[in-house]
Design a protein around this motif. Structure first.
Motif, PDB file in Angstrom:
ATOM      1  N   LEU A 113       0.858  -1.190   0.000  1.00 58.98           N
ATOM      2  CA  LEU A 113       0.000   0.000   0.000  1.00 58.98           C
ATOM      3  C   LEU A 113       0.891   1.235   0.000  1.00 58.98           C
ATOM      4  CD1 LEU A 113      -2.810   1.292   0.188  1.00 58.98           C
ATOM      5  CD2 LEU A 113      -2.587   1.189   2.679  1.00 58.98           C
ATOM      6  N   ARG A 114       0.818   2.016  -1.067  1.00 55.03           N
ATOM      7  CA  ARG A 114       1.679   3.199  -1.180  1.00 55.03           C
ATOM      8  C   ARG A 114       0.963   4.467  -0.722  1.00 55.03           C
ATOM      9  NH1 ARG A 114       5.703   3.682  -6.166  1.00 55.03           N
ATOM     10  NH2 ARG A 114       6.715   2.134  -4.862  1.00 55.03           N
ATOM     11  N   TYR A 115      -0.335   4.588  -1.023  1.00 53.55           N
ATOM     12  CA  TYR A 115      -1.086   5.776  -0.622  1.00 53.55           C
ATOM     13  C   TYR A 115      -2.509   5.379  -0.230  1.00 53.55           C
ATOM     14  CZ  TYR A 115       2.638   8.412  -2.969  1.00 53.55           C
ATOM     15  OH  TYR A 115       3.844   8.920  -3.352  1.00 53.55           O
ATOM     16  N   ARG A 116      -3.029   6.046   0.785  1.00 56.09           N
ATOM     17  CA  ARG A 116      -4.439   5.950   1.143  1.00 56.09           C
ATOM     18  C   ARG A 116      -4.893   7.347   1.562  1.00 56.09           C
ATOM     19  NH1 ARG A 116      -4.809   2.261   5.548  1.00 56.09           N
ATOM     20  NH2 ARG A 116      -5.455   0.548   4.153  1.00 56.09           N
ATOM     21  N   LEU A 117      -5.988   7.820   0.976  1.00 60.31           N
ATOM     22  CA  LEU A 117      -6.452   9.154   1.344  1.00 60.31           C
ATOM     23  C   LEU A 117      -7.971   9.228   1.354  1.00 60.31           C
ATOM     24  CD1 LEU A 117      -7.436  10.934  -1.399  1.00 60.31           C
ATOM     25  CD2 LEU A 117      -5.002  10.814  -1.853  1.00 60.31           C
ATOM     26  N   ASN A 118      -8.467  10.180   2.136  1.00 59.46           N
ATOM     27  CA  ASN A 118      -9.896  10.434   2.280  1.00 59.46           C
ATOM     28  C   ASN A 118     -10.257  11.646   1.432  1.00 59.46           C
ATOM     29  OD1 ASN A 118     -12.207  11.987   3.702  1.00 59.46           O
ATOM     30  ND2 ASN A 118     -12.372   9.908   4.514  1.00 59.46           N
ATOM     31  N   PHE A 119     -11.277  11.506   0.591  1.00 59.11           N
ATOM     32  CA  PHE A 119     -11.637  12.599  -0.310  1.00 59.11           C
ATOM     33  C   PHE A 119     -12.092  13.847   0.448  1.00 59.11           C
ATOM     34  CE2 PHE A 119     -12.530   9.300  -3.776  1.00 59.11           C
ATOM     35  CZ  PHE A 119     -11.347   9.577  -4.428  1.00 59.11           C
TER      36      PHE A 119
ATOM     37  N   ALA B 145       1.358  12.746  -2.561  1.00 59.64           N
ATOM     38  CA  ALA B 145       2.144  12.961  -1.354  1.00 59.64           C
ATOM     39  C   ALA B 145       1.583  14.084  -0.491  1.00 59.64           C
ATOM     40  CB  ALA B 145       3.595  13.254  -1.720  1.00 59.64           C
ATOM     41  N   ASN B 146       1.224  15.214  -1.117  1.00 61.98           N
ATOM     42  CA  ASN B 146       0.708  16.352  -0.339  1.00 61.98           C
ATOM     43  C   ASN B 146      -0.795  16.566  -0.501  1.00 61.98           C
ATOM     44  OD1 ASN B 146       0.510  17.415  -2.934  1.00 61.98           O
ATOM     45  ND2 ASN B 146       2.230  18.823  -2.679  1.00 61.98           N
TER      46      ASN B 146
END
Length: 413
Positions: free
Chosen positions: A315-321, A369-370
């Motif tokens: 898992l490289r990235y996980r984000l919440n919209f 990343a940001n």
């Protein structure tokens, strides 16, 4: 006087060295891409050397090939391979819509060339595969304006999936393979067989063969493969990924489970900057980006029907919209973002740090990343796109100089 003679002989020596194509190539191979491309204006000879396929192949062993995105091709799945009673495309809707993101894309969009080749199917290293299933297929090179009509396939597949593999360097000669795989398999007790047809541009013929796989593996019809390092990856049922390596000679489909517990509709495959297979999915709340591990030697692990041995997905990235949009207040005022769900749209070419997302008719570039987003302006916002039934694929063209002077038979003088 002696000094002038020495300078003159030095200049003559440099000119003599540069008059050799071999020496000139060795010098140019050490020049970075942002500089070497500007040297095509020095002379016709330098232009011919830099644009040649031989120099390109040697150059790309040292330097990575850059690509430019011209826009997004839209392929409405409702029109693919439909029979007499299937859904018909309205005449007001273009067969191959292009959401252009630059002037070069605009020129392509309005050139009327796209109307000749039917529907968009796939692209590979700048070449376009277009046509109308199951009889007519074209390969077109927008750089050289060359196109090739592929001979009619020998076998009829009612439901199929495809793969398009073009050589990984620009060339005057289009070198590629087209693979058609049948999706309704024949069964036996232990193994299934998957009929495929492969067209090779070097032989100009279709070759029929069969691949073996476990009975539980079922390819998703009307899907297009993601090709990484020459290896074909097709979506399969029950969160499986079917993997076919045309070069290993085993003539079989292996499989690996996709990460996650749900078979998401919004999912994309792509190639990371370091040559790994990457997978992304989104739901109403957010998205995840996974990358397949590689062995220590730098080569992808060999797939098996039980997955990759001792390896798996990272898992490289996980984000919440919701959190993501709060970090980008400029776009939160747009009504489409309040009314429409955010969805993953596509990966960028050999890029693991950014991804394209969509909310309503708006397309954004998300820097993972940001979590910053920027709007992607495209030509075609007024057109009606059936987003729920369409595959939207970014089109990247190799950023390599080309000249008609380098075509076969053209002189350097």
């Amino acid at each position: 006087m002696k000094k002038k003679k020495g300078m003159r002989s030095g200049i003559d020596g440099v000119n003599a060295a540069l008059s050799s194509d071999d020496i000139l190539c060795e010098i140019l191979l050490r020049v970075p891409p942002e500089t070497v491309f500007s040297l095509i204006i020095v002379s016709k000879r330098w232009l011919h050397v830099i644009c040649s396929s031989v120099f390109c192949q040697h150059y790309l062993r040292r330097w990575p090939l850059a690509f430019r995105m011209l826009g997004f091709f839209v392929c409405n799945n409702l029109y693919l391979g439909r029979g007499q009673n299937g859904v018909r495309r309205p005449r007001t809707e273009p067969a191959m819509p292009l959401l252009s993101t630059c002037k070069e894309g605009d020129d392509l969009k309005f050139s009327k060339t796209l109307k000749q080749f039917g529907y968009f199917i796939d692209s590979s290293n700048g070449l376009l595969l277009c046509g109308r299933h199951p009889k007519r297929y074209f390969v077109w090179n927008p750089i050289t304006k060359q196109h090739y009509k592929i001979p009619k396939p020998r076998v009829y597949f009612e439901d199929l999936c495809m793969a398009f593999l073009a050589e990984d360097h620009p060339s005057v000669d289009m070198c590629y393979k087209v693979i058609r795989a049948k999706c309704d398999f024949s069964l036996d007790e232990e193994m299934k067989t998957v009929p495929i047809e492969t067209f090779n541009s070097k032989t100009s013929t279709w070759n029929f063969s069969t691949l073996t796989c476990v009975p539980s593996l079922s390819l998703c019809p009307w899907s297009v493969a993601t090709v990484v390092k020459g290896v074909v990856h097709w979506y399969a049922a029950q969160r499986n990924l079917a993997i076919y390596d045309p070069h290993n000679g085993e003539r079989r489909l292996s499989s690996i489970k996709l990460p996650g517990s749900i078979d998401f509709e919004e999912r994309v495959l792509g190639e990371s900057f370091d040559g790994r297979l990457q997978y992304g999915w989104s739901c109403k709340s957010g998205l995840e980006i996974w990358v397949l591990e590689k062995e220590e030697a730098g080569h992808a692990t060999t797939p098996s029907d039980d997955g990759y041995p001792n390896k798996g997905w990272n898992l490289r990235y996980r984000l919440n919209f919701k959190i993501m949009w709060k970090k980008n207040p400029t776009f939160m005022t747009k009504s489409c973002l309040r009314d429409k769900e955010t969805q993953i749209l596509s990966f960028l070419h050999r890029n693991s740090k950014s991804v394209c997302i969509r909310s309503g008719p708006d397309i954004f570039l998300l820097h993972l990343a940001n979590q910053k987003v920027e709007a992607v302006l495209y030509n075609g916002r007024g057109s009606s796109i059936s987003w729920d039934f369409s595959r939207v694929a970014p089109y990247f063209r190799p950023d390599w100089p080309h000249s008609s002077l380098c075509l076969p038979g053209k002189s350097m003088t």
